[in-house]
Design an enzyme around this catalytic site. Structure first.
Site, mmCIF file in Angstrom:
data_model
loop_
_atom_site.group_PDB
_atom_site.id
_atom_site.type_symbol
_atom_site.label_atom_id
_atom_site.label_comp_id
_atom_site.label_asym_id
_atom_site.label_seq_id
_atom_site.Cartn_x
_atom_site.Cartn_y
_atom_site.Cartn_z
ATOM 1 N N PRO A 12 0.791 -1.230 0.000
ATOM 2 C CA PRO A 12 0.000 0.000 0.000
ATOM 3 C C PRO A 12 0.821 1.276 0.000
ATOM 4 C CG PRO A 12 -0.156 -1.130 2.114
ATOM 5 C CD PRO A 12 0.512 -2.081 1.166
ATOM 6 N N ASN A 13 0.324 2.223 -0.763
ATOM 7 C CA ASN A 13 0.843 3.592 -0.868
ATOM 8 C C ASN A 13 2.117 3.711 -1.692
ATOM 9 O OD1 ASN A 13 -1.248 4.843 0.746
ATOM 10 N ND2 ASN A 13 -0.315 3.794 2.492
ATOM 11 N N ARG A 20 5.824 12.357 -2.764
ATOM 12 C CA ARG A 20 5.937 12.910 -1.407
ATOM 13 C C ARG A 20 7.140 12.285 -0.728
ATOM 14 N NH1 ARG A 20 1.550 10.592 1.634
ATOM 15 N NH2 ARG A 20 2.844 11.343 3.322
ATOM 16 N N TYR A 25 12.129 8.426 0.720
ATOM 17 C CA TYR A 25 11.946 7.414 -0.323
ATOM 18 C C TYR A 25 12.589 7.755 -1.671
ATOM 19 C CZ TYR A 25 8.477 5.687 2.989
ATOM 20 O OH TYR A 25 7.854 5.210 4.115
ATOM 21 N N ASN A 76 8.020 -5.795 -1.375
ATOM 22 C CA ASN A 76 8.025 -4.672 -0.443
ATOM 23 C C ASN A 76 6.589 -4.573 0.064
ATOM 24 O OD1 ASN A 76 8.004 -2.335 0.990
ATOM 25 N ND2 ASN A 76 9.139 -1.132 -0.525
ATOM 26 N N ALA A 79 3.431 -0.949 4.552
ATOM 27 C CA ALA A 79 2.964 -0.964 5.951
ATOM 28 C C ALA A 79 2.482 -2.344 6.395
ATOM 29 C CB ALA A 79 1.862 0.076 6.133
ATOM 30 N N HIS A 82 4.459 -4.643 8.843
ATOM 31 C CA HIS A 82 4.438 -4.515 10.299
ATOM 32 C C HIS A 82 3.128 -4.991 10.914
ATOM 33 C CE1 HIS A 82 7.762 -2.051 9.039
ATOM 34 N NE2 HIS A 82 6.959 -1.181 8.448
ATOM 35 N N ASP A 89 1.711 -15.576 6.085
ATOM 36 C CA ASP A 89 1.203 -16.940 5.872
ATOM 37 C C ASP A 89 1.140 -17.275 4.379
ATOM 38 O OD1 ASP A 89 0.923 -17.449 8.567
ATOM 39 O OD2 ASP A 89 -1.249 -17.191 8.612
ATOM 40 N N GLU A 100 12.632 -9.850 0.958
ATOM 41 C CA GLU A 100 11.910 -8.663 1.454
ATOM 42 C C GLU A 100 12.763 -7.418 1.196
ATOM 43 O OE1 GLU A 100 11.215 -9.018 5.650
ATOM 44 O OE2 GLU A 100 10.418 -6.977 5.847
ATOM 45 N N HIS A 102 12.935 -3.084 1.616
ATOM 46 C CA HIS A 102 12.430 -1.784 2.067
ATOM 47 C C HIS A 102 13.342 -0.699 1.528
ATOM 48 C CE1 HIS A 102 9.423 -3.613 4.489
ATOM 49 N NE2 HIS A 102 10.340 -4.452 4.926
ATOM 50 N N SER A 104 13.535 2.452 2.521
ATOM 51 C CA SER A 104 14.142 3.201 3.636
ATOM 52 C C SER A 104 14.772 2.230 4.630
ATOM 53 C CB SER A 104 13.075 4.044 4.339
ATOM 54 O OG SER A 104 12.092 3.198 4.933
ATOM 55 N N ARG A 109 14.017 4.375 11.810
ATOM 56 C CA ARG A 109 12.754 5.125 11.856
ATOM 57 C C ARG A 109 11.959 4.735 13.121
ATOM 58 N NH1 ARG A 109 9.966 4.717 6.184
ATOM 59 N NH2 ARG A 109 8.792 6.450 7.073
ATOM 60 N N ARG A 113 8.118 0.400 13.055
ATOM 61 C CA ARG A 113 8.612 -0.126 11.767
ATOM 62 C C ARG A 113 9.744 -1.145 11.970
ATOM 63 N NH1 ARG A 113 6.219 3.393 7.960
ATOM 64 N NH2 ARG A 113 5.930 5.467 8.839
#
Ligand code: CA2
Length: 151
Positions: A12-13, A20, A25, A76, A79, A82, A89, A100, A102, A104, A109, A113
């Site tokens: 998401p996002n 932004r 990022y 990735n 959110a 977390h 699963d 995995e 990320h 950042s 942070r 996170r």
């Protein structure tokens, strides 16, 4: 020649990447990241299926489909990293190598996170390398899949 196929999944996002928070990022958009991954895929002989969704169920449905179509997953989870036992699963259920990523450095942070449900089911974790982390993940995935093919 048939290439190994890698699903590159974004949570998401991440569709807002480049619009932004460039200090965290970077300035690249998700389309730029997709292009980076496709270029790396050509170099590494990997076929890249690059996707993003804001919906947990959609990410899980794509992971289920990957059980038959895909050789490895770079994810990735954003959110959901977390929060989502369901995505962890689904990653376990597909029985394929998972890396995995990320963008950042999540450990520099907020404390929320620092924990990832995904890390325990991942072969490798790449954090804080910016969008280059996706390329590093694909390089590692190519190594893992070559080793599997050589067995
Ligand atoms: O560092 C990463 O890649 C993250 O997975 C990004 C997630 C965050 O929740 C994780 O803790 C770490 C956030 C993705 C949203 O990205 C945006 C980018 C630009 C503008 C708005 C959101």
């Amino acid at each position: 020649m048939s290439f190994a196929s890698v699903l590159v999944l974004n949570g998401p996002n991440l569709n807002l990447l480049g619009t932004r928070e460039p200090a965290i990022y970077g300035a690249e958009t998700l389309d730029d990241v997709a292009a980076l991954c496709r270029t790396a895929g050509e170099r590494l002989n990997l076929s890249i299926d690059f996707r993003q969704s804001n919906a947990e169920h959609q990410l899980i449905d794509w992971l289920h489909a990957a059980r038959t179509d895909i050789d490895g997953v770079v994810i990735n989870p954003a959110a959901y990293t977390h929060t989502s036992v369901a995505i962890a699963d689904a990653l376990t259920a597909i029985e394929k190598p998972v890396i995995e990523v990320h963008i950042s450095n999540v450990h520099r942070r907020e404390a929320f996170r620092h924990h990832s449900y995904v890390s325990a089911v991942a072969e490798a974790i790449i954090v804080g390398c910016g969008t280059q982390g996706y390329v590093l993940a694909l390089e590692r995935m190519a190594t893992l899949l070559d080793r599997k093919a050589a067995r």
